[in-house]
Enzyme design. Structure first.
Site, PDB file in Angstrom:
ATOM      1  CB  THR A 197      -0.835  -0.234   1.177  1.00 35.47           C
ATOM      2  OG1 THR A 197      -1.656   1.127   1.378  1.00 35.47           O
ATOM      3  CG2 THR A 197       0.046  -0.358   2.584  1.00 35.47           C
TER       4      THR A 197
ATOM      5  CE1 TYR B 247      -3.318  -2.216   5.163  1.00 34.91           C
ATOM      6  CE2 TYR B 247      -3.406   0.114   4.237  1.00 34.91           C
ATOM      7  CZ  TYR B 247      -3.556  -1.165   4.166  1.00 34.91           C
ATOM      8  OH  TYR B 247      -3.779  -1.739   2.879  1.00 34.91           O
TER       9      TYR B 247
HETATM   10  N1  UFG Z   1     -13.062  11.064   1.814  1.00 35.51           N
HETATM   11  C1  UFG Z   1     -13.968  11.902   2.185  1.00 35.51           C
HETATM   12  N2  UFG Z   1     -15.175  11.347   2.687  1.00 35.51           N
HETATM   13  C2  UFG Z   1     -15.474  10.127   2.831  1.00 35.51           C
HETATM   14  C3  UFG Z   1     -14.550   9.139   2.443  1.00 35.51           C
HETATM   15  C4  UFG Z   1     -13.177   9.635   2.136  1.00 35.51           C
HETATM   16  O1  UFG Z   1     -13.824  12.939   2.142  1.00 35.51           O
HETATM   17  O2  UFG Z   1     -16.679   9.744   3.225  1.00 35.51           O
HETATM   18  C5  UFG Z   1     -11.775  11.372   1.540  1.00 35.51           C
HETATM   19  C6  UFG Z   1     -10.564  11.061   2.041  1.00 35.51           C
HETATM   20  O3  UFG Z   1     -10.546  12.212   3.135  1.00 35.51           O
HETATM   21  C7  UFG Z   1      -9.589  11.282   1.199  1.00 35.51           C
HETATM   22  C8  UFG Z   1      -9.990  10.571  -0.043  1.00 35.51           C
HETATM   23  O4  UFG Z   1     -11.718  10.772   0.070  1.00 35.51           O
HETATM   24  O5  UFG Z   1      -9.133  12.288   1.018  1.00 35.51           O
HETATM   25  C9  UFG Z   1     -10.051   9.179  -0.529  1.00 35.51           C
HETATM   26  O6  UFG Z   1     -10.352   8.388   0.836  1.00 35.51           O
HETATM   27  P1  UFG Z   1     -10.444   6.845   0.761  1.00 35.51           P
HETATM   28  O7  UFG Z   1     -11.261   6.584   2.225  1.00 35.51           O
HETATM   29  O8  UFG Z   1     -11.400   6.273  -0.071  1.00 35.51           O
HETATM   30  O9  UFG Z   1      -9.080   6.335   0.646  1.00 35.51           O
HETATM   31  P2  UFG Z   1      -7.742   6.606   1.442  1.00 35.51           P
HETATM   32  O10 UFG Z   1      -7.172   7.666   0.580  1.00 35.51           O
HETATM   33  O11 UFG Z   1      -7.796   7.008   2.889  1.00 35.51           O
HETATM   34  O12 UFG Z   1      -7.135   5.257   1.504  1.00 35.51           O
HETATM   35  C10 UFG Z   1      -5.953   4.799   0.579  1.00 35.51           C
HETATM   36  C11 UFG Z   1      -5.853   3.363   0.638  1.00 35.51           C
HETATM   37  C12 UFG Z   1      -5.141   2.809   1.841  1.00 35.51           C
HETATM   38  C13 UFG Z   1      -4.196   3.452   2.433  1.00 35.51           C
HETATM   39  C14 UFG Z   1      -4.371   4.867   2.554  1.00 35.51           C
HETATM   40  C15 UFG Z   1      -3.167   5.639   2.977  1.00 35.51           C
HETATM   41  O13 UFG Z   1      -7.238   2.917   0.325  1.00 35.51           O
HETATM   42  O14 UFG Z   1      -5.090   1.131   1.726  1.00 35.51           O
HETATM   43  O15 UFG Z   1      -4.922   5.623   1.061  1.00 35.51           O
HETATM   44  O16 UFG Z   1      -3.516   6.917   3.473  1.00 35.51           O
HETATM   45  F1  UFG Z   1      -3.871   3.122   3.537  1.00 35.51           F
END
Ligand code: UFG
Length: 324
Positions: free
Chosen positions: A116, A140
């Site tokens: 990741t 994680y």
């Molecule tokens: N987001 C929102 N609202 C939501 C969900 C997400 O604004 O309801 C935003 C988050 O803040 C982020 C973006 O949308 O900026 C993407 O969020 P996700 O939860 O879809 O994905 P992440 O970027 O948090 O997760 C990814 C990978 C993980 C990894 C992580 C590292 O899926 O495996 O990046 O930061 F660990």
């Protein structure tokens, strides 16, 4: 090849099984169904159990005799890893070590790890390549980095060949609409937007609009699940020709803000989507974008679905008719 897929009932694992079957491989799935779905196991034989259970692994390995293990089974929610790090070290580190040990005892077997972007921690560059320092900021990311480090030592000491594939933001679904992303709870942006559009979830809350980005919301590199699966096939082929311990970053190399994702989803769904601006989510870096030049040069990997709208369209097809 005989390919063992752990986490084959999960989102990326089930897409991988479909692709492996299309390529004529024999497949065995291991999954404990703690987060996966039995309905997603449609290709290959299914063994319900835990990768951390040595006797279970012995039985599956003796019967199936894998030539490659693709290891998707893991816990992967950042916030959960902060609240319960023990779960992450037990599942992702101890479980993976048990599996890797079993692979070590299986001559000729190679190993592919789902890793990741979270192993890098706070980005120090606009685009993250494989030379970027690894300084994870949550359990994680640390758990996955520990497994990558184990694999490096297992190559050096025991010549166990492996590839670690660092996904940025996996998204999208198989074109058939038969399998797709189905997490409970769902924490990811695109499925949350689409489930809200279908009236099955609350309107999306944008986690922070005061970041130092072009519109104040976080930037991510969304990569189609089918493109991730293709990288596993390319990685396996490379590993057979070049045994070693390899790692590749996988993304499109282009970032989109949360607002841009909402705009693209609005175009796909065909109507305005309500959302609210909320607080920042702890642990979210402002921007995470891959530099995947290495995978392109060495694996000859090219994302086939780099367009954000195409990716959301495939997810939309799944969410409208999802079977689980
Ligand atoms: N987001 C929102 N609202 C939501 C969900 C997400 O604004 O309801 C935003 C988050 O803040 C982020 C973006 O949308 O900026 C993407 O969020 P996700 O939860 O879809 O994905 P992440 O970027 O948090 O997760 C990814 C990978 C993980 C990894 C992580 C590292 O899926 O495996 O990046 O930061 F660990």
């Amino acid at each position: 090849m005989n390919i063992l897929v752990t986490g084959g009932a999960g989102y990326i694992g089930s897409h991988m099984c479909k692709r492996l079957a299309e390529h004529g491989h024999r497949i065995a799935v291991i999954d404990d169904l703690s987060t996966g779905h039995e309905q997603a196991v449609r290709w290959g034989e299914f063994h319900r159990g835990d990768v951390g259970d040595g006797e279970f692994l012995d039985r599956v390995f003796e019967r199936f005799r894998p030539e490659a293990v693709l290891h998707f089974a893991a816990k992967s929610i950042v916030a959960e890893s902060v609240a319960d790090p023990a779960l992450y070290y037990r599942t992702n580190v101890a479980g993976s070590l048990r599996l890797i040990e079993r692979v070590r005892k299986t001559p000729g077997c190679v190993f592919v790890l789902s890793s990741t972007a979270a192993i890098f921690g706070r980005p120090q560059a606009e685009r993250i390549d494989e030379t970027h320092p690894c300084a994870p900021i949550n359990a994680y990311g640390r758990s996955k980095l520990m497994v990558e480090n184990i694999l490096a030592e297992y190559w050096a000491a025991y010549r166990l060949p492996s590839v670690s594939l660092r996904y940025f933001n996996a998204a999208g679904a198989d074109a058939s609409g038969a399998i797709g992303e189905a997490h409970t709870p769902e924490t990811h942006l695109i499925p949350r937007i689409l489930e809200a559009a279908l009236g099955r979830a609350e309107p999306v809350r944008v986690f922070g609009a005061d970041y130092d980005t072009r519109d104040g919301t976080c930037i991510r590199d969304y990569i189609h699940v089918d493109d991730l699966c293709q990288a596993h096939l390319d990685g396996l082929e490379y590993l057979r020709a070049h045994p070693g311990c390899h790692a590749f970053n996988l993304g499109n190399g282009r970032g989109f803000t949360v607002r841009e994702v909402l705009d693209a989803a609005t175009r796909v769904v065909g109507r305005r989507l309500a959302y609210q601006i909320g607080e920042r989510r702890p642990g979210d870096p402002a921007m995470l974008v891959a530099d995947a030049a290495r995978a392109q040069q060495i694996l000859h990997w090219r994302p086939a679905h780099p367009q954000l709208e195409t990716l959301i369209e495939s997810a939309w097809r799944w969410h409208r008719q999802r079977a689980f």
